[in-house]
Design a protein around this motif. Structure first.
Motif, PDB file in Angstrom:
ATOM      1  N   UNK A 123      34.891 -71.537   2.599  1.00 39.15           N
ATOM      2  CA  UNK A 123      34.338 -70.293   3.123  1.00 39.15           C
ATOM      3  C   UNK A 123      33.732 -69.446   2.014  1.00 39.15           C
ATOM      4  N   UNK A 124      34.410 -69.406   0.879  1.00 34.27           N
ATOM      5  CA  UNK A 124      33.901 -68.606  -0.231  1.00 34.27           C
ATOM      6  C   UNK A 124      32.569 -69.166  -0.729  1.00 34.27           C
ATOM      7  N   UNK A 125      32.466 -70.481  -0.799  1.00 38.95           N
ATOM      8  CA  UNK A 125      31.223 -71.099  -1.231  1.00 38.95           C
ATOM      9  C   UNK A 125      30.118 -70.865  -0.202  1.00 38.95           C
ATOM     10  N   UNK A 126      30.469 -70.888   1.075  1.00 40.78           N
ATOM     11  CA  UNK A 126      29.479 -70.622   2.116  1.00 40.78           C
ATOM     12  C   UNK A 126      28.942 -69.199   2.000  1.00 40.78           C
ATOM     13  N   UNK A 127      29.839 -68.242   1.756  1.00 35.24           N
ATOM     14  CA  UNK A 127      29.377 -66.868   1.610  1.00 35.24           C
ATOM     15  C   UNK A 127      28.471 -66.723   0.392  1.00 35.24           C
ATOM     16  N   UNK A 128      28.880 -67.329  -0.704  1.00 41.60           N
ATOM     17  CA  UNK A 128      28.104 -67.268  -1.944  1.00 41.60           C
ATOM     18  C   UNK A 128      26.692 -67.798  -1.719  1.00 41.60           C
ATOM     19  N   UNK A 129      26.561 -68.876  -0.966  1.00 42.47           N
ATOM     20  CA  UNK A 129      25.252 -69.485  -0.736  1.00 42.47           C
ATOM     21  C   UNK A 129      24.348 -68.618   0.135  1.00 42.47           C
ATOM     22  N   UNK A 130      24.930 -67.641   0.839  1.00 41.97           N
ATOM     23  CA  UNK A 130      24.163 -66.826   1.786  1.00 41.97           C
ATOM     24  C   UNK A 130      23.894 -65.410   1.294  1.00 41.97           C
ATOM     25  N   UNK A 131      24.134 -65.130   0.016  1.00 41.08           N
ATOM     26  CA  UNK A 131      24.060 -63.763  -0.497  1.00 41.08           C
ATOM     27  C   UNK A 131      22.652 -63.196  -0.562  1.00 41.08           C
ATOM     28  N   UNK A 132      21.637 -64.047  -0.377  1.00 44.15           N
ATOM     29  CA  UNK A 132      20.253 -63.594  -0.515  1.00 44.15           C
ATOM     30  C   UNK A 132      19.472 -63.888   0.770  1.00 44.15           C
ATOM     31  N   UNK A 133      19.804 -63.197   1.862  1.00 49.81           N
ATOM     32  CA  UNK A 133      19.150 -63.497   3.148  1.00 49.81           C
ATOM     33  C   UNK A 133      17.654 -63.186   3.111  1.00 49.81           C
ATOM     34  N   UNK A 134      16.891 -63.968   3.857  1.00 49.37           N
ATOM     35  CA  UNK A 134      15.440 -63.801   3.893  1.00 49.37           C
ATOM     36  C   UNK A 134      14.939 -63.251   5.224  1.00 49.37           C
ATOM     37  N   UNK A 135      15.840 -62.978   6.157  1.00 48.66           N
ATOM     38  CA  UNK A 135      15.467 -62.316   7.411  1.00 48.66           C
ATOM     39  C   UNK A 135      16.742 -61.763   8.055  1.00 48.66           C
ATOM     40  N   UNK A 136      16.574 -61.062   9.178  1.00 46.11           N
ATOM     41  CA  UNK A 136      17.722 -60.425   9.823  1.00 46.11           C
ATOM     42  C   UNK A 136      18.727 -61.460  10.313  1.00 46.11           C
ATOM     43  N   UNK A 137      18.246 -62.589  10.795  1.00 46.09           N
ATOM     44  CA  UNK A 137      19.162 -63.620  11.287  1.00 46.09           C
ATOM     45  C   UNK A 137      20.054 -64.130  10.150  1.00 46.09           C
ATOM     46  N   UNK A 138      19.480 -64.314   8.969  1.00 47.67           N
ATOM     47  CA  UNK A 138      20.288 -64.774   7.833  1.00 47.67           C
ATOM     48  C   UNK A 138      21.266 -63.691   7.380  1.00 47.67           C
ATOM     49  N   UNK A 139      20.855 -62.420   7.459  1.00 51.23           N
ATOM     50  CA  UNK A 139      21.792 -61.341   7.141  1.00 51.23           C
ATOM     51  C   UNK A 139      22.934 -61.320   8.144  1.00 51.23           C
ATOM     52  N   UNK A 140      22.638 -61.505   9.407  1.00 55.67           N
ATOM     53  CA  UNK A 140      23.694 -61.549  10.425  1.00 55.67           C
ATOM     54  C   UNK A 140      24.648 -62.719  10.161  1.00 55.67           C
ATOM     55  N   UNK A 141      24.101 -63.836   9.735  1.00 54.91           N
ATOM     56  CA  UNK A 141      24.926 -65.005   9.421  1.00 54.91           C
ATOM     57  C   UNK A 141      25.822 -64.716   8.225  1.00 54.91           C
ATOM     58  N   UNK A 142      25.266 -64.070   7.202  1.00 52.21           N
ATOM     59  CA  UNK A 142      26.070 -63.684   6.039  1.00 52.21           C
ATOM     60  C   UNK A 142      27.191 -62.743   6.457  1.00 52.21           C
ATOM     61  N   UNK A 352      17.124 -54.257   2.869  1.00 57.50           N
ATOM     62  CA  UNK A 352      17.035 -55.221   1.783  1.00 57.50           C
ATOM     63  C   UNK A 352      15.576 -55.487   1.395  1.00 57.50           C
ATOM     64  N   UNK A 353      14.722 -55.593   2.373  1.00 55.73           N
ATOM     65  CA  UNK A 353      13.317 -55.873   2.092  1.00 55.73           C
ATOM     66  C   UNK A 353      12.665 -54.712   1.341  1.00 55.73           C
ATOM     67  N   UNK A 354      13.013 -53.484   1.698  1.00 55.85           N
ATOM     68  CA  UNK A 354      12.492 -52.326   0.967  1.00 55.85           C
ATOM     69  C   UNK A 354      12.939 -52.356  -0.488  1.00 55.85           C
ATOM     70  N   UNK A 355      14.216 -52.647  -0.696  1.00 59.54           N
ATOM     71  CA  UNK A 355      14.720 -52.782  -2.061  1.00 59.54           C
ATOM     72  C   UNK A 355      13.977 -53.891  -2.796  1.00 59.54           C
ATOM     73  N   UNK A 356      13.813 -55.024  -2.133  1.00 58.20           N
ATOM     74  CA  UNK A 356      13.212 -56.192  -2.771  1.00 58.20           C
ATOM     75  C   UNK A 356      11.782 -55.896  -3.235  1.00 58.20           C
ATOM     76  N   UNK A 357      11.016 -55.219  -2.404  1.00 61.10           N
ATOM     77  CA  UNK A 357       9.631 -54.903  -2.762  1.00 61.10           C
ATOM     78  C   UNK A 357       9.585 -53.990  -3.994  1.00 61.10           C
ATOM     79  N   UNK A 358      10.433 -52.959  -3.996  1.00 55.08           N
ATOM     80  CA  UNK A 358      10.424 -52.026  -5.130  1.00 55.08           C
ATOM     81  C   UNK A 358      10.880 -52.714  -6.415  1.00 55.08           C
ATOM     82  N   UNK A 359      11.881 -53.564  -6.317  1.00 56.58           N
ATOM     83  CA  UNK A 359      12.380 -54.253  -7.505  1.00 56.58           C
ATOM     84  C   UNK A 359      11.347 -55.238  -8.053  1.00 56.58           C
ATOM     85  N   UNK A 360      10.599 -55.898  -7.175  1.00 54.83           N
ATOM     86  CA  UNK A 360       9.577 -56.843  -7.630  1.00 54.83           C
ATOM     87  C   UNK A 360       8.458 -56.128  -8.382  1.00 54.83           C
TER      88      UNK A 360
END
Length: 473
Positions: A123-142, A352-360
């Protein structure tokens, strides 16, 4: 009024009660080092309730006649073992410190020998692999995975999981001070250990003889500032690495444009074509691997020479291999502590997307700092409360505290240390002008200043800088 051990004093004359000493025994791992435990309540507000034993270790001063006292240490994390740090302290701390101090480390509550927070490794490894979601569905999964992981950790750990924030650890540390028979302690903490030192200084300023905060967390920051500081520091560190390669003939990327190599690998990761040892590297995990080497540039196995060779091999498609297996249960302390010390959560993918754009825009090569990003995404729907939320430090009555930092530190950025120093009256900031995490490890000048302060209580002059040390063979 009788105070519980670890409670904040109500007046200048308040005293913590005597625990009756410590029953030191030779450590099973090393007979020349003493080991023991100190009992503390799981809930400090209910001192008569259930307790846990905090594991401690002591390497005695080599010159007992000149002994100053105990130097309590915390090697960071959260989740690193202070007992293990004592086992390794002879190769870390100077002979001068070891002559005059008992080096004393402890495993904080929830760590290693002090009733560790345990979680299912899969479970811990699964969470680690999902820390960078690319859409709302992936965030919900995380979020769903984090909720499930938290429930699993609670099931394996019990009620302690609700009480592992850093203020609780600071109260435990004061219980250790009492058990050691010390009216005041000297303390050295690195990385997360600086947050522990800060919390101790807030609660018990009069019980400090000396305190070194090396590579600082800044608990006054919230939200985007944590992300922007970490990202800017990583981008600048990559620039320092590129400059070093340009002037270092035995760097594996000497003569190449390091930023161009990095950008090409990042683009390859975006296309899903970058693998290392059988592991597909998405862009954030590629950057995270780079950042790990940025933190310890002088390390022979993981530092800048290794990083240059690794990047070249990825660029030339010459790496093959497979991943290693994991244990069934692993410690989950870092997430458990962080989620009680920091309140920000990823509330939506749009955030997250707003943060990502500003950080890039801030960091066109690295785009973000994965370690600070994980603090943002890894706690959403964690089952415990934020019991030690962010706040500006309120330290009054402490002796001069030494704050040290590297100019470029991808894990604890320089602005954090500078801001912490401004929050602690009478403290002094020392800056190592190189790259890396842990000033004491990287800078002979910083190490000498730290030793001098701990031994004599004389701080370096305010604004002192130490020269950079660059990797060389």
């Amino acid at each position: 009024m009788i105070l519980s051990i670890g409670a904040a004093p109500s007046s200048a004359t308040s005293r913590a009660p005597d625990l009756g000493g410590i029953d030191w025994r030779p450590c099973p791992e090393r007979a020349d080092i003493d080991c023991a435990t100190v009992p503390v309540p799981i809930e400090w507000d209910r001192p008569g309730g259930a307790t846990i034993d905090i594991a401690i270790a002591r390497l005695k001063a080599t010159d007992p006649g000149r002994r100053i006292g105990s130097l309590l240490i915390n090697p960071g994390g959260p989740g690193h073992s202070g007992v293990q740090a004592v086992f390794e302290s002879e190769g870390y701390f100077s002979a001068d410190l070891r002559r005059q101090f008992d080096i004393v480390g402890f495993d904080p509550r929830g760590v290693a020998r002090s009733k560790p927070v345990l979680c299912d490794a899969t479970l811990k490894e699964q969470q680690y692999a999902k820390l960078f979601p690319t859409d709302q569905a992936e965030l919900d999964d995380l979020t769903a995975t984090t909720r499930k992981l938290g429930a699993d950790c609670r099931g394996h750990t019990g009620p302690l999981i609700d009480h592992v924030d850093t203020v609780n650890v600071a109260r435990d540390m004061d219980a250790i001070r009492v058990a050691l028979g010390e009216s005041k302690i000297s303390y050295w903490g690195v990385s997360y250990g600086t947050l522990l030192g800060q919390m101790y200084a807030e609660r018990y300023p009069a019980r400090i003889r000396a305190m070194v905060l090396d590579s600082n967390m800044d608990h006054s920051l919230t939200g985007y500032q944590i992300q922007s500081d970490g990202t800017a520091e990583l981008e600048a560190s990559l620039g320092q690495f590129a400059d070093w390669c340009a002037r270092t003939a035995d760097c594996a990327l000497h003569g190449k444009d390091v930023h161009e190599v990095f950008d090409s690998l990042y683009a390859k990761a975006e296309r899903g074509e970058l693998t290392d040892n059988g592991r597909k590297l998405t862009p954030p995990f590629f950057v995270w691997d780079v950042a790990d080497s940025m933190a310890y540039p002088l390390d022979a196995n993981t530092g800048w020479y290794h990083l240059a060779e690794w990047l070249r091999s990825l660029h030339e498609n010459s790496r093959v291999g497979g991943r290693s297996a994991h244990d069934d249960l692993v410690e989950g302390t870092p997430g458990a502590v962080t989620c009680q010390d920091y309140s920000e959560r990823a509330t939506s993918y749009q955030m997250l997307e707003n943060y990502r754009r500003k950080l890039a825009r801030l960091a066109p090569h690295t785009r973000m700092n994965p370690s600070t990003w994980a603090m943002l995404t890894g706690c959403t729907q964690w089952p415990t409360k934020v019991t030690n939320p962010e706040h500006r430090l309120k330290v009054s009555g402490a002796p001069p505290i030494l704050v040290t930092t590297s100019r470029y530190d991808v894990l604890t950025p320089h602005p954090w240390a500078a801001n912490v120093q401004r929050q602690i009256p009478g403290s002094v900031l020392l800056t190592y002008d190189g790259v890396g995490h842990e000033t004491y490890l990287h800078s002979p000048c910083g190490r000498a200043a730290t030793d001098r302060y701990l031994l004599t209580l004389n701080t370096p002059a305010p604004g002192t800088h130490c020269p950079a040390v660059w990797p060389s063979k």
